[in-house]
Design a protein around this motif. Structure first.
Motif, PDB file in Angstrom:
ATOM      1  N   UNK A 113       0.835  -1.175   0.000  1.00  0.00           N
ATOM      2  CA  UNK A 113       0.000   0.000   0.000  1.00  0.00           C
ATOM      3  C   UNK A 113       0.880   1.238   0.000  1.00  0.00           C
ATOM      4  N   UNK A 114       0.609   2.146  -0.884  1.00  0.00           N
ATOM      5  CA  UNK A 114       1.430   3.340  -1.046  1.00  0.00           C
ATOM      6  C   UNK A 114       1.492   4.188   0.229  1.00  0.00           C
ATOM      7  N   UNK A 115       0.391   4.298   0.966  1.00  0.00           N
ATOM      8  CA  UNK A 115       0.383   5.155   2.150  1.00  0.00           C
ATOM      9  C   UNK A 115       1.248   4.601   3.281  1.00  0.00           C
ATOM     10  N   UNK A 116       1.679   3.343   3.199  1.00  0.00           N
ATOM     11  CA  UNK A 116       2.506   2.753   4.245  1.00  0.00           C
ATOM     12  C   UNK A 116       3.986   2.754   3.885  1.00  0.00           C
ATOM     13  N   UNK A 117       4.347   3.220   2.697  1.00  0.00           N
ATOM     14  CA  UNK A 117       5.744   3.228   2.294  1.00  0.00           C
ATOM     15  C   UNK A 117       6.515   4.285   3.070  1.00  0.00           C
ATOM     16  N   UNK A 118       7.754   3.937   3.421  1.00  0.00           N
ATOM     17  CA  UNK A 118       8.594   4.821   4.215  1.00  0.00           C
ATOM     18  C   UNK A 118       9.956   4.999   3.551  1.00  0.00           C
ATOM     19  N   UNK A 119      10.558   6.118   3.824  1.00  0.00           N
ATOM     20  CA  UNK A 119      11.916   6.408   3.402  1.00  0.00           C
ATOM     21  C   UNK A 119      12.740   6.658   4.651  1.00  0.00           C
ATOM     22  N   UNK A 120      14.042   6.394   4.565  1.00  0.00           N
ATOM     23  CA  UNK A 120      14.939   6.609   5.695  1.00  0.00           C
ATOM     24  C   UNK A 120      16.052   7.545   5.293  1.00  0.00           C
ATOM     25  N   UNK A 121      16.526   8.314   6.240  1.00  0.00           N
ATOM     26  CA  UNK A 121      17.714   9.131   6.012  1.00  0.00           C
ATOM     27  C   UNK A 121      18.497   9.233   7.313  1.00  0.00           C
ATOM     28  N   UNK A 122      19.777   9.465   7.164  1.00  0.00           N
ATOM     29  CA  UNK A 122      20.634   9.711   8.328  1.00  0.00           C
ATOM     30  C   UNK A 122      20.996  11.184   8.303  1.00  0.00           C
ATOM     31  N   UNK A 123      21.033  11.794   9.475  1.00  0.00           N
ATOM     32  CA  UNK A 123      21.242  13.228   9.581  1.00  0.00           C
ATOM     33  C   UNK A 123      22.250  13.493  10.684  1.00  0.00           C
ATOM     34  N   UNK A 124      23.323  14.196  10.372  1.00  0.00           N
ATOM     35  CA  UNK A 124      24.334  14.509  11.374  1.00  0.00           C
ATOM     36  C   UNK A 124      24.752  15.967  11.265  1.00  0.00           C
ATOM     37  N   UNK A 125      24.815  16.633  12.388  1.00  0.00           N
ATOM     38  CA  UNK A 125      25.400  17.968  12.464  1.00  0.00           C
ATOM     39  C   UNK A 125      26.221  18.002  13.740  1.00  0.00           C
ATOM     40  N   UNK A 126      26.873  19.087  13.980  1.00  0.00           N
ATOM     41  CA  UNK A 126      27.650  19.200  15.218  1.00  0.00           C
ATOM     42  C   UNK A 126      26.764  19.154  16.453  1.00  0.00           C
ATOM     43  N   UNK A 179      12.601   8.836   9.756  1.00  0.00           N
ATOM     44  CA  UNK A 179      11.673   8.012   8.990  1.00  0.00           C
ATOM     45  C   UNK A 179      10.671   8.957   8.354  1.00  0.00           C
ATOM     46  N   UNK A 180      10.577   8.892   7.027  1.00  0.00           N
ATOM     47  CA  UNK A 180       9.745   9.811   6.264  1.00  0.00           C
ATOM     48  C   UNK A 180       8.589   9.069   5.604  1.00  0.00           C
ATOM     49  N   UNK A 181       7.474   9.724   5.464  1.00  0.00           N
ATOM     50  CA  UNK A 181       6.352   9.190   4.693  1.00  0.00           C
ATOM     51  C   UNK A 181       6.645   9.416   3.213  1.00  0.00           C
ATOM     52  N   UNK A 182       6.598   8.348   2.434  1.00  0.00           N
ATOM     53  CA  UNK A 182       6.820   8.478   0.994  1.00  0.00           C
ATOM     54  C   UNK A 182       5.654   9.206   0.331  1.00  0.00           C
ATOM     55  N   UNK A 183       4.482   9.144   0.921  1.00  0.00           N
ATOM     56  CA  UNK A 183       3.300   9.778   0.352  1.00  0.00           C
ATOM     57  C   UNK A 183       3.285  11.283   0.588  1.00  0.00           C
ATOM     58  N   UNK A 184       3.566  11.703   1.825  1.00  0.00           N
ATOM     59  CA  UNK A 184       3.440  13.125   2.155  1.00  0.00           C
ATOM     60  C   UNK A 184       4.782  13.851   2.197  1.00  0.00           C
ATOM     61  N   UNK A 185       5.865  13.094   2.348  1.00  0.00           N
ATOM     62  CA  UNK A 185       7.182  13.716   2.484  1.00  0.00           C
ATOM     63  C   UNK A 185       7.459  14.253   3.883  1.00  0.00           C
ATOM     64  N   UNK A 186       6.559  13.991   4.808  1.00  0.00           N
ATOM     65  CA  UNK A 186       6.720  14.488   6.179  1.00  0.00           C
ATOM     66  C   UNK A 186       7.584  13.546   7.004  1.00  0.00           C
TER      67      UNK A 186
END
Length: 174
Positions: free
Chosen positions: A1-14, A22-29
């Motif tokens: 189901x498209x609404x359940x698809x997720x994207x992952x990213x790693x984020x590093x700053x000082x 964890x991002x929603x592939x549908x909304x980008x949130x």
């Protein structure tokens, strides 16, 4: 189901070291932030249920993003003595490769190290797991095939010598 698809990213700053998002592939949130590593995250795998990450803090972490933030980290897999550069997860098996020259085979469900695979002379930077076979590539120009159910290698290829032979052959042609 498209609404359940997720994207992952790693984020590093000082200021915000090593957050996984964890991002929603549908909304980008951004739906979740998974924090716990103390240094940069090098690699992330997601099988639909578990998130597995490796870091320059020498650890591998197993996450369940459906749990509340304080309990989302199921396991901190410790054992590498240098930065963890590569990661593969399939089924109940996680494999991690490190600057310490080892590959560790972990049980995803229980967080136990099943095997320590020795064979590379330097950084293990690339892993590919398919069934019970793991391919590892090291900065030593060696590719090894391992049986992760037995904890032993089954094939070794030295590509550095191939590279030198090919280079000499090309020099002769010129």
């Amino acid at each position: 189901e498209r609404e359940r698809e997720r994207l992952l990213s790693a984020f590093s700053t000082l200021h915000l070291l090593a957050q996984l998002r964890v991002w929603s592939a549908q909304t980008g949130a951004c739906e979740r932030i998974l924090a716990g590593h103390s240094d940069a995250v090098r690699c992330v795998c997601f099988d639909g249920r578990f998130v597995v990450s490796c870091s320059y803090d020498n650890t591998v972490r197993v996450w369940d993003p459906s749990l509340p933030n304080e309990s989302a980290c199921l396991h901190v897999l410790r054992g590498h003595v240098a930065r963890v550069y590569s990661l593969q997860a399939e089924g109940h098996t996680v494999c991690s490769g490190s600057l310490d020259t080892t590959i560790r085979v972990w049980d995803l469900e229980h967080g136990n190290c099943q095997f320590i695979l020795n064979g590379h002379d330097v950084l293990v930077g690339v892993l590919k797991l398919r069934g019970k076979t793991l391919a590892s590539g090291g900065a030593d120009c060696v590719v090894r095939l391992w049986d992760v159910t037995l904890g032993m290698y089954v094939l070794v290829r030295f590509f550095f010598f191939f590279f030198l032979a090919r280079r000499k052959q090309m020099e002769k042609q010129n």
